[in-house]
Design a protein around this motif. Structure first.
Motif, short mmCIF file in Angstrom:
data_model
loop_
_atom_site.label_atom_id
_atom_site.label_comp_id
_atom_site.label_asym_id
_atom_site.label_seq_id
_atom_site.Cartn_x
_atom_site.Cartn_y
_atom_site.Cartn_z
N VAL A 80 2.75 15.07 4.33
CA VAL A 80 3.50 13.88 4.75
C VAL A 80 4.87 13.86 4.09
O VAL A 80 5.89 13.60 4.75
N GLU A 81 4.91 14.16 2.80
CA GLU A 81 6.19 14.16 2.09
C GLU A 81 7.14 15.19 2.68
O GLU A 81 8.33 14.92 2.90
N ALA A 82 6.63 16.39 2.96
CA ALA A 82 7.48 17.43 3.54
C ALA A 82 8.01 17.00 4.90
O ALA A 82 9.18 17.24 5.23
N PHE A 83 7.15 16.37 5.69
CA PHE A 83 7.57 15.91 7.01
C PHE A 83 8.64 14.82 6.88
O PHE A 83 9.64 14.84 7.60
N GLN A 143 0.81 -1.22 0.00
CA GLN A 143 0.00 0.00 0.00
C GLN A 143 0.84 1.27 0.00
O GLN A 143 0.53 2.23 -0.72
N PHE A 144 1.89 1.32 0.81
CA PHE A 144 2.71 2.53 0.89
C PHE A 144 4.15 2.31 0.43
O PHE A 144 4.94 3.25 0.45
N PHE A 145 4.49 1.09 0.04
CA PHE A 145 5.88 0.78 -0.29
C PHE A 145 6.39 1.66 -1.43
O PHE A 145 7.42 2.32 -1.31
N GLY A 146 5.66 1.67 -2.54
CA GLY A 146 6.10 2.48 -3.68
C GLY A 146 6.03 3.97 -3.42
O GLY A 146 6.89 4.73 -3.87
N LEU A 147 5.02 4.40 -2.68
CA LEU A 147 4.87 5.82 -2.35
C LEU A 147 6.07 6.33 -1.57
O LEU A 147 6.61 7.41 -1.86
N ILE A 148 6.51 5.57 -0.59
CA ILE A 148 7.65 5.99 0.22
C ILE A 148 8.93 5.99 -0.62
O ILE A 148 9.76 6.89 -0.50
N ARG A 149 9.06 5.02 -1.49
CA ARG A 149 10.22 5.00 -2.39
C ARG A 149 10.25 6.25 -3.26
O ARG A 149 11.32 6.81 -3.53
N HIS A 174 -12.45 10.02 5.75
CA HIS A 174 -11.38 9.08 6.05
C HIS A 174 -10.40 8.91 4.89
O HIS A 174 -9.38 8.26 5.04
N GLU A 175 -10.72 9.50 3.75
CA GLU A 175 -9.83 9.38 2.60
C GLU A 175 -8.56 10.20 2.82
O GLU A 175 -8.53 11.14 3.62
N VAL A 176 -7.51 9.83 2.10
CA VAL A 176 -6.24 10.56 2.15
C VAL A 176 -6.26 11.59 1.02
O VAL A 176 -6.43 11.25 -0.15
N SER A 177 -6.08 12.87 1.37
CA SER A 177 -6.14 13.93 0.37
C SER A 177 -4.75 14.21 -0.22
O SER A 177 -3.72 13.83 0.34
N ARG A 178 -4.75 14.90 -1.37
CA ARG A 178 -3.47 15.26 -1.99
C ARG A 178 -2.67 16.20 -1.10
O ARG A 178 -1.45 16.08 -0.98
N GLY A 179 -3.37 17.16 -0.50
CA GLY A 179 -2.67 18.08 0.40
C GLY A 179 -2.06 17.37 1.59
O GLY A 179 -0.97 17.71 2.06
N GLU A 180 -2.78 16.38 2.09
CA GLU A 180 -2.28 15.56 3.20
C GLU A 180 -0.99 14.85 2.80
O GLU A 180 -0.01 14.84 3.55
N LEU A 181 -0.99 14.25 1.60
CA LEU A 181 0.21 13.56 1.13
C LEU A 181 1.38 14.53 0.95
O LEU A 181 2.53 14.18 1.22
N ALA A 182 1.08 15.74 0.52
CA ALA A 182 2.14 16.74 0.37
C ALA A 182 2.74 17.08 1.74
O ALA A 182 3.96 17.23 1.87
#
Length: 214
Positions: free
Chosen positions: A195-198, A32-38, A185-193
């Motif tokens: 997370v990436e910054a963090f 689920q998150f493996f590729g995203l974190i890479r 409960h969905e993950v938003s694009r802004g949320e992912l941004a």
């Protein structure tokens, strides 16, 4: 304490890069998150386990008896097991700081392991967590950098409970960031941004870490 306590995907970190432990939500799996974190952290190592509990065919990390009602003895047992798994993998990369990232059920097992053994992680991302009990104060949590994300209208993890968790970590001295979107409960694009910054530690102190014991 075993690196093989769960089925998992993994990639070794580059020298000095963090080791990210990724925990999927209910019904997800180790991909689920493996590729995203890479993609977010190309040099980071990743360890992504698959939950070993099946709820009507959906993978989870611990049992529950209803929506938001946890089987607390089962959670305690599986928290111990997960802590051992994390320690075993950290021992293979003792110079890599450890980062935890979990969504929904994955955020909940991550939160439970943090509360059980605060030295497991140097930095953590809890995405839509639900901790329906009052954690005990622990001064060791002051060393933790943490980002908590949520939806204002999340029917699974209501914002007031998430806010209580934010306040709890703040009271322990943790450095807490919040990413709140107006949805559910969905993950938003802004949320992912956020997370990436963090994860890239854009505004924080450099990560340092050493392998803990559980």
């Amino acid at each position: 304490m075993s690196i093989d306590a769960y089925p998992y995907l993994h990639r070794d970190p580059a020298p000095g890069a963090p080791l990210v432990f990724a925990f999927h939500g209910t019904g997800g799996d180790e991909s689920q998150f493996f590729g995203l974190i890479r993609d977010m952290l190309p040099d980071a190592g990743v360890v992504s386990p698959r939950g070993d509990v099946s709820e009507r065919g959906a993978n989870r990390f611990f049992r529950r008896t209803g929506e938001g009602v946890y089987d607390m003895p089962d959670l305690a047992m599986r928290t111990e097991r997960m802590a051992g798994f994390v320690v075993a993998h950290r021992a293979r990369h003792p110079r890599s700081p450890a980062v935890g990232l979990g969504y929904s059920n994955g955020a909940n097992i991550l939160a439970s392991t943090i509360l059980h053994a605060p030295a497991l992680y140097d930095r953590a991302v809890l995405m839509h967590p639900l901790v329906p009990w009052e954690p005990a104060p622990d001064p060791r949590l002051a060393a933790l950098d943490i980002l908590i994300t949520a939806g204002e209208r999340d029917p699974v993890c209501p914002w007031p409970l998430t806010k209580a968790l934010v306040d709890f970590f703040g009271a322990q001295g943790s450095r807490v960031g919040v990413s709140l979107h107006p949805g559910g409960h969905e993950v938003s694009r802004g949320e992912l941004a956020d997370v990436e910054a963090f994860l890239k530690n854009a505004a924080g102190a450099p990560l340092t870490g050493s392998a803990p014991t559980a």
